[in-house]
Design a protein around this motif. Structure first.
Motif, short mmCIF file in Angstrom:
data_model
loop_
_atom_site.label_atom_id
_atom_site.label_comp_id
_atom_site.label_asym_id
_atom_site.label_seq_id
_atom_site.Cartn_x
_atom_site.Cartn_y
_atom_site.Cartn_z
N UNK A 123 11.71 -2.10 11.24
CA UNK A 123 12.06 -1.84 12.64
C UNK A 123 10.85 -1.41 13.44
N UNK A 124 9.99 -0.59 12.81
CA UNK A 124 8.79 -0.15 13.53
C UNK A 124 7.68 0.24 12.56
N UNK A 125 6.44 0.14 13.05
CA UNK A 125 5.25 0.55 12.31
C UNK A 125 4.42 1.39 13.28
N UNK A 126 4.15 2.64 12.90
CA UNK A 126 3.40 3.56 13.76
C UNK A 126 2.25 4.19 12.99
N UNK A 127 1.06 4.23 13.46
CA UNK A 127 0.53 3.52 14.62
C UNK A 127 0.36 2.03 14.30
N UNK A 128 0.16 1.24 15.33
CA UNK A 128 0.03 -0.21 15.15
C UNK A 128 -1.39 -0.63 14.85
N UNK A 129 -2.34 0.31 14.93
CA UNK A 129 -3.76 0.01 14.65
C UNK A 129 -4.45 1.26 14.14
N UNK A 130 -5.58 1.08 13.51
CA UNK A 130 -6.37 2.20 13.00
C UNK A 130 -7.77 1.74 12.68
N UNK A 131 -8.66 2.67 12.32
CA UNK A 131 -10.04 2.31 12.04
C UNK A 131 -10.16 1.45 10.77
N UNK A 132 -11.18 0.60 10.70
CA UNK A 132 -11.41 -0.25 9.53
C UNK A 132 -11.68 0.57 8.28
N UNK A 133 -12.18 1.80 8.46
CA UNK A 133 -12.50 2.65 7.31
C UNK A 133 -11.24 3.13 6.59
N UNK A 134 -10.08 3.00 7.24
CA UNK A 134 -8.82 3.39 6.60
C UNK A 134 -8.49 4.85 6.77
N UNK A 135 -7.76 5.42 5.81
CA UNK A 135 -7.30 6.81 5.82
C UNK A 135 -6.40 7.13 7.01
N UNK A 136 -5.70 6.14 7.53
CA UNK A 136 -4.73 6.35 8.59
C UNK A 136 -3.33 6.35 7.98
N UNK A 137 -2.58 7.41 8.20
CA UNK A 137 -1.21 7.48 7.71
C UNK A 137 -0.36 6.58 8.60
N UNK A 138 0.40 5.68 7.97
CA UNK A 138 1.23 4.73 8.69
C UNK A 138 2.69 5.01 8.36
N UNK A 139 3.53 5.11 9.39
CA UNK A 139 4.95 5.35 9.21
C UNK A 139 5.71 4.06 9.47
N UNK A 140 6.55 3.69 8.52
CA UNK A 140 7.32 2.46 8.62
C UNK A 140 8.80 2.84 8.59
#
Length: 170
Positions: A123-140
């Motif tokens: 239904x949703x993915x937050x955030x929709x973008x992040x840095x190439x280096x990674x380490x971004x928590x993504x909520x689905x």
């Protein structure tokens, strides 16, 4: 058959010990099918590898039955003491029995089951973008996401894969 009558046809009948199944993994997959299911035989028995046809020069063939649907098994790398089968598609979600056969006619119960799951819907993915280096928590968020053991998320066209963690609402 009765100890007196004999056939002059020269046809040989091979008796094989039925395979004894120890485990199966994974034990679930999508209703669309296509899951490679590994079935491991108990101990050092060779029931999977001693199917019919070995004296006639043809290769032995083993089968899996998911509910009432029969599929041909294959040997896969890393599953030396067992076989692998591709789960067929099903009309609906639910648990079905899995059986094996060394001739495609006589099936042996594994006492194991395979669970077909409804397709996951995002239904949703937050955030929709992040840095190439990674380490971004993504909520689905979505439906039919789990929990069913380990879940994996793929990122980008290169299919960078990471283990997901289940967090219930609330």
């Amino acid at each position: 058959v009765n100890g007196r009558d004999v056939s002059g046809s020269g046809v040989a009948l091979e008796y094989v010990s039925p395979p004894v199944v120890e485990s199966m993994h994974p034990t679930f997959g999508p209703v669309e099918g296509g899951t490679i299911v590994h079935i491991v035989e108990s101990g050092s028995r060779s029931g999977f590898n001693s199917g019919s046809g070995s004296d006639s020069g043809s290769s032995s063939v083993t089968f899996c039955r998911f509910g009432s649907v029969v599929v041909e098994a294959f040997q896969s790398a890393g599953n030396g003491n067992g076989i692998s089968c591709i789960s067929p598609g099903q009309m609906s979600a639910g648990r079905i029995s899995v059986e094996v056969s060394v001739n495609g006619v006589h099936f042996v119960s594994t006492r194991l089951s395979f669970e077909y799951l409804e397709e996951a819907k995002l239904l949703s993915v937050e955030p929709s973008a992040g840095p190439e280096s990674g380490d971004t928590r993504v909520y689905i968020s979505g439906s039919n996401l789990g929990p069913r053991g380990d879940m994996l998320c793929d990122f980008g066209s290169s299919k960078l894969r990471t283990l997901a963690r289940w967090e219930a609402d609330g």
